[in-house]
Enzyme design. Structure first.
Site, PDB file in Angstrom:
ATOM      1  N   SER A 135       0.825  -1.212   0.000  1.00 12.83           N
ATOM      2  CA  SER A 135       0.000   0.000   0.000  1.00 12.83           C
ATOM      3  C   SER A 135       0.856   1.256   0.000  1.00 12.83           C
ATOM      4  O   SER A 135       1.969   1.266   0.549  1.00 12.83           O
ATOM      5  CB  SER A 135      -0.870  -0.023   1.260  1.00 12.83           C
ATOM      6  OG  SER A 135      -1.389   1.246   1.526  1.00 12.83           O
ATOM      7  N   TYR A 160      -1.904  -0.435  10.169  1.00 12.76           N
ATOM      8  CA  TYR A 160      -2.165  -0.966   8.819  1.00 12.76           C
ATOM      9  C   TYR A 160      -0.896  -0.852   7.968  1.00 12.76           C
ATOM     10  O   TYR A 160      -0.450  -1.828   7.365  1.00 12.76           O
ATOM     11  CB  TYR A 160      -3.323  -0.194   8.180  1.00 12.76           C
ATOM     12  CG  TYR A 160      -3.506  -0.477   6.708  1.00 12.76           C
ATOM     13  CD1 TYR A 160      -3.918  -1.737   6.265  1.00 12.76           C
ATOM     14  CD2 TYR A 160      -3.250   0.506   5.743  1.00 12.76           C
ATOM     15  CE1 TYR A 160      -4.071  -2.003   4.914  1.00 12.76           C
ATOM     16  CE2 TYR A 160      -3.407   0.241   4.396  1.00 12.76           C
ATOM     17  CZ  TYR A 160      -3.812  -1.008   3.983  1.00 12.76           C
ATOM     18  OH  TYR A 160      -3.962  -1.281   2.647  1.00 12.76           O
TER      19      TYR A 160
HETATM   20  N1  LIG Z   1      -8.585  -0.285  -2.180  1.00 15.81           N
HETATM   21  C1  LIG Z   1      -7.513   0.475  -1.941  1.00 15.81           C
HETATM   22  O1  LIG Z   1      -7.550   1.695  -2.084  1.00 15.81           O
HETATM   23  C2  LIG Z   1      -6.217  -0.154  -1.527  1.00 15.81           C
HETATM   24  C3  LIG Z   1      -5.085   0.680  -1.442  1.00 15.81           C
HETATM   25  C4  LIG Z   1      -3.873   0.116  -1.039  1.00 15.81           C
HETATM   26  C5  LIG Z   1      -3.787  -1.232  -0.757  1.00 15.81           C
HETATM   27  N2  LIG Z   1      -4.921  -2.022  -0.824  1.00 15.81           N
HETATM   28  C6  LIG Z   1      -4.779  -3.433  -0.495  1.00 15.81           C
HETATM   29  O2  LIG Z   1      -5.308  -4.190  -1.564  1.00 15.81           O
HETATM   30  C7  LIG Z   1      -5.870  -5.414  -1.061  1.00 15.81           C
HETATM   31  C8  LIG Z   1      -7.318  -5.537  -1.519  1.00 15.81           C
HETATM   32  O3  LIG Z   1      -8.033  -4.404  -1.029  1.00 15.81           O
HETATM   33  P1  LIG Z   1      -9.563  -4.169  -1.308  1.00 15.81           P
HETATM   34  O4  LIG Z   1      -9.735  -2.716  -1.503  1.00 15.81           O
HETATM   35  O5  LIG Z   1     -10.063  -5.133  -2.323  1.00 15.81           O
HETATM   36  O6  LIG Z   1     -10.155  -4.511   0.122  1.00 15.81           O
HETATM   37  P2  LIG Z   1     -11.429  -5.396   0.522  1.00 15.81           P
HETATM   38  O7  LIG Z   1     -11.603  -5.227   1.986  1.00 15.81           O
HETATM   39  O8  LIG Z   1     -12.577  -5.055  -0.355  1.00 15.81           O
HETATM   40  O9  LIG Z   1     -10.952  -6.861   0.181  1.00 15.81           O
HETATM   41  C9  LIG Z   1     -10.204  -7.656   1.055  1.00 15.81           C
HETATM   42  C10 LIG Z   1     -10.931  -8.970   1.220  1.00 15.81           C
HETATM   43  O10 LIG Z   1     -10.132  -9.799   2.055  1.00 15.81           O
HETATM   44  C11 LIG Z   1     -10.993 -10.531   2.898  1.00 15.81           C
HETATM   45  N3  LIG Z   1     -10.240 -10.902   4.097  1.00 15.81           N
HETATM   46  C12 LIG Z   1      -9.801 -10.099   5.095  1.00 15.81           C
HETATM   47  N4  LIG Z   1      -9.187 -10.819   6.036  1.00 15.81           N
HETATM   48  C13 LIG Z   1      -9.213 -12.111   5.612  1.00 15.81           C
HETATM   49  C14 LIG Z   1      -8.754 -13.327   6.162  1.00 15.81           C
HETATM   50  N5  LIG Z   1      -8.135 -13.368   7.350  1.00 15.81           N
HETATM   51  N6  LIG Z   1      -8.980 -14.470   5.479  1.00 15.81           N
HETATM   52  C15 LIG Z   1      -9.621 -14.445   4.285  1.00 15.81           C
HETATM   53  N7  LIG Z   1     -10.084 -13.325   3.715  1.00 15.81           N
HETATM   54  C16 LIG Z   1      -9.882 -12.165   4.376  1.00 15.81           C
HETATM   55  C17 LIG Z   1     -12.147  -9.592   3.202  1.00 15.81           C
HETATM   56  O11 LIG Z   1     -13.326 -10.299   3.570  1.00 15.81           O
HETATM   57  C18 LIG Z   1     -12.293  -8.835   1.899  1.00 15.81           C
HETATM   58  O12 LIG Z   1     -13.308  -9.401   1.085  1.00 15.81           O
HETATM   59  C19 LIG Z   1      -5.693  -5.349   0.466  1.00 15.81           C
HETATM   60  O13 LIG Z   1      -4.498  -5.964   0.800  1.00 15.81           O
HETATM   61  C20 LIG Z   1      -5.576  -3.857   0.726  1.00 15.81           C
HETATM   62  O14 LIG Z   1      -4.872  -3.618   1.922  1.00 15.81           O
HETATM   63  C21 LIG Z   1      -6.123  -1.507  -1.220  1.00 15.81           C
END
Ligand SMILES: NC(=O)c1ccc[n+]([C@@H]2O[C@H](COP(=O)([O-])OP(=O)(O)OC[C@H]3O[C@@H](n4cnc5c(N)ncnc54)[C@H](O)[C@@H]3O)[C@@H](O)[C@H]2O)c1
Length: 337
Positions: A135, A160
């Site tokens: 991130s 985070y």
């Molecule tokens: N969306 C953004 O702006 C953004 C920015 C930087 C980094 N990220 C990273 O990208 C990745 C995806 O993000 P996103 O926006 O799709 O988030 P999201 O929360 O929509 O998706 C993450 C998914 O992981 C699942 N999850 C969480 N803990 C879990 C576990 N212990 N076992 C199984 N499943 C689990 C959740 O139920 C969720 O559906 C994450 O690592 C997030 O930190 C996202």
């Protein structure tokens, strides 16, 4: 090619699988296993709606979903043994900066314990490439802009961010020790249809359409390098077949097939322009509630993506106005407002 995508019910995981299911490769077929624990950090119905779409557009020979917790060591070990994946794309995590102040343990369980279980699976099953989400938050309040992957990221300002940086460190050790090719992707504020209700673009749209005031932090003096979901998905797909080879950095002699990229729009947008884009797409003015900066938040994110362009030949293209319009159109249709 057997691909594991974690976080399959999540925003980015859903879009990635949807795109992979549409790709026809000349000599390869994908078999995709999506896993997610479908936790209730935000609206579970939205996660289920995403999974429903995936099951409707795929058949069981190309995609299967398994409800599973990344932190469950035994279940993870069994998953890797059963499927013998070629590629692992780890998008499952506890996301969100602000929630890490309320519920730190969720971040350790999913992002640290869960990630070790991913690395162990890769170690014991000869994975060709592990791609994982990091991130932009790892840059914290770094002064130098734009943020470059060679910058020092030793000063996280949220748990985070600290877990994301830990992922990069743990990945490096496994890349070095077991020769596992790993690529960490530092995403910059991703947005788009079927997006995350905990993020500002989602709650601003909801409130503007409902005629409610929006909370504008740091009195609106913030900039974000917003990145449209299709650009993120395109970037990930292009990286799948670009597993890094062992490299030596100028700092260490430890060889490791290890790489980190920024994926951001390379164009920070002021909160003002962002709110105007939502207002225009909604056809309604916002009422603003100006508030101070929140703990864990950073004033600006700005991605240097030269390495991504050089190695992958890819650059995000979607402007905030285009992307927000896509999101608001989806939102109005999905929620019938
Ligand atoms: N969306 C953004 O702006 C953004 C920015 C930087 C980094 N990220 C990273 O990208 C990745 C995806 O993000 P996103 O926006 O799709 O988030 P999201 O929360 O929509 O998706 C993450 C998914 O992981 C699942 N999850 C969480 N803990 C879990 C576990 N212990 N076992 C199984 N499943 C689990 C959740 O139920 C969720 O559906 C994450 O690592 C997030 O930190 C996202």
């Amino acid at each position: 090619m057997k691909v594991l995508v974690t976080g399959a019910a999540g925003f980015i995981g859903f879009h990635l699988i949807k795109a992979l299911l549409k790709i026809e490769l000349p000599n390869e077929n994908y078999f995709i296993v999506g896993v997610d624990n479908i936790n209730d950090y935000y609206d579970v119905a939205l996660k289920k709606a995403r999974l429903k779409i995936l099951s409707e557009i795929s058949d069981p020979e190309v995609f299967t979903f398994i409800k599973l917790d990344l932190a469950d060591r035994e279940a993870m070990s069994e998953l890797f043994s059963t499927y013998q994946f070629d590629i692992v794309i780890n998008l499952g995590a506890q996301a969100g900066v602000r929630y890490s102040i309320e519920n730190p343990n969720a971040y350790i369980d999913s992002n640290v314990v869960g990630f070790v279980n991913i690395l162990e699976g890769c170690r014991h099953h000869d994975i060709k490439h592990l791609i994982y989400a990091s991130s932009s938050s790892v840059y914290g309040m770094n002064i130098k802009q734009p943020f470059t992957t060679s910058d020092c990221v030793d000063f996280p300002i949220s748990l985070y961010a600290a877990t994301k940086k830990s992922n990069e460190l743990m990945a490096h050790s496994y890349s070095h020790l077991y020769n596992i090719p790993t690529t960490g992707l530092r995403f910059f504020t991703v947005y788009g249809p079927y997006g995350r209700p905990d993020m500002a673009y989602f709650s601003f749209t909801k409130k503007i359409l409902a005629g409610e005031p929006i909370d504008v932090f740091n009195n609106g003096n913030m900039q974000r390098d917003f990145t449209y979901i299709d650009d993120i998905v395109n970037g990930i797909i292009r990286i799948i077949n670009k597993a890094p080879s062992p490299q030596y950095s100028t700092i260490t002699t430890a060889a490791a097939p290890y790489k980190i990229y920024n994926i951001g729009n390379n164009q920070p947008v002021t909160l003002r322009r962002f709110i105007t884009a939502i207002e225009d797409a909604c056809g309604k003015k916002a009422q603003e509630n100006l508030l101070p900066m929140q703990a864990g938040d950073v004033p600006i994110t700005y991605a240097d993506i030269d390495e991504l362009v050089e190695d992958i030949g890819f650059k995000p293209e979607t402007s905030i106005e285009e992307g927000i319009k896509q999101f608001v159109d989806w939102y109005r249709q999905y929620y019938s407002v």
